[in-house]
Scaffold this active site. Structure first.
Site, PDB file in Angstrom:
ATOM      1  N   MET A   1       0.850  -1.134   0.364  1.00 46.05           N
ATOM      2  CA  MET A   1      -0.132   0.098  -0.043  1.00 46.05           C
ATOM      3  C   MET A   1       0.829   1.090  -0.141  1.00 46.05           C
ATOM      4  SD  MET A   1      -3.031   1.218   2.671  1.00 46.05           S
ATOM      5  CE  MET A   1      -2.508   0.255   4.225  1.00 46.05           C
ATOM      6  N   PRO A   2       0.543   2.027  -0.818  1.00 46.49           N
ATOM      7  CA  PRO A   2       2.176   3.067  -0.890  1.00 46.49           C
ATOM      8  C   PRO A   2       1.589   3.871  -0.423  1.00 46.49           C
ATOM      9  CG  PRO A   2       1.669   2.329  -3.355  1.00 46.49           C
ATOM     10  CD  PRO A   2       0.801   1.456  -2.629  1.00 46.49           C
ATOM     11  N   LEU A   3       1.648   4.526   0.249  1.00 48.51           N
ATOM     12  CA  LEU A   3       1.521   6.202   0.562  1.00 48.51           C
ATOM     13  C   LEU A   3       2.358   7.267   0.882  1.00 48.51           C
ATOM     14  CD1 LEU A   3       0.264   7.797   3.520  1.00 48.51           C
ATOM     15  CD2 LEU A   3       1.722   6.956   5.188  1.00 48.51           C
ATOM     16  N   ARG A  40      -2.432   5.281  -0.887  1.00 51.38           N
ATOM     17  CA  ARG A  40      -3.039   6.314  -0.470  1.00 51.38           C
ATOM     18  C   ARG A  40      -2.111   8.056  -0.173  1.00 51.38           C
ATOM     19  NH1 ARG A  40      -6.063   2.837   0.331  1.00 51.38           N
ATOM     20  NH2 ARG A  40      -6.347   1.693   1.496  1.00 51.38           N
TER      21      ARG A  40
END
Length: 66
Positions: A1-3, A40
């Site tokens: 999940m990239p933030l 995100r």
């Protein structure tokens, strides 16, 4: 999940912030192939009185026209 977190001085139009979120999201999706729903993006706005460079706040710089 990239933030991805982006910090900006406060004062931009909400539409400009929304456009930034869209473009950052698209860049992450395109560049690393991450599923759209897992990306995100957080945009933090810092008051210009709380951001300084060279011992001068951005608000001080604004007030002297620089």
């Amino acid at each position: 999940m990239p933030l991805v977190e982006v910090t900006l001085s406060a004062g931009r139009d909400p539409a400009a912030i929304r456009a930034l979120i869209h473009e950052v999201h698209a860049a992450v999706e395109r560049s690393i192939g991450s599923p759209a729903q897992s990306i995100r993006v957080i945009v933090r706005e810092v008051p210009r009185t709380h951001w300084a460079a060279g011992d001068e706040t951005l608000a001080e710089r604004d007030s002297r026209g620089g």
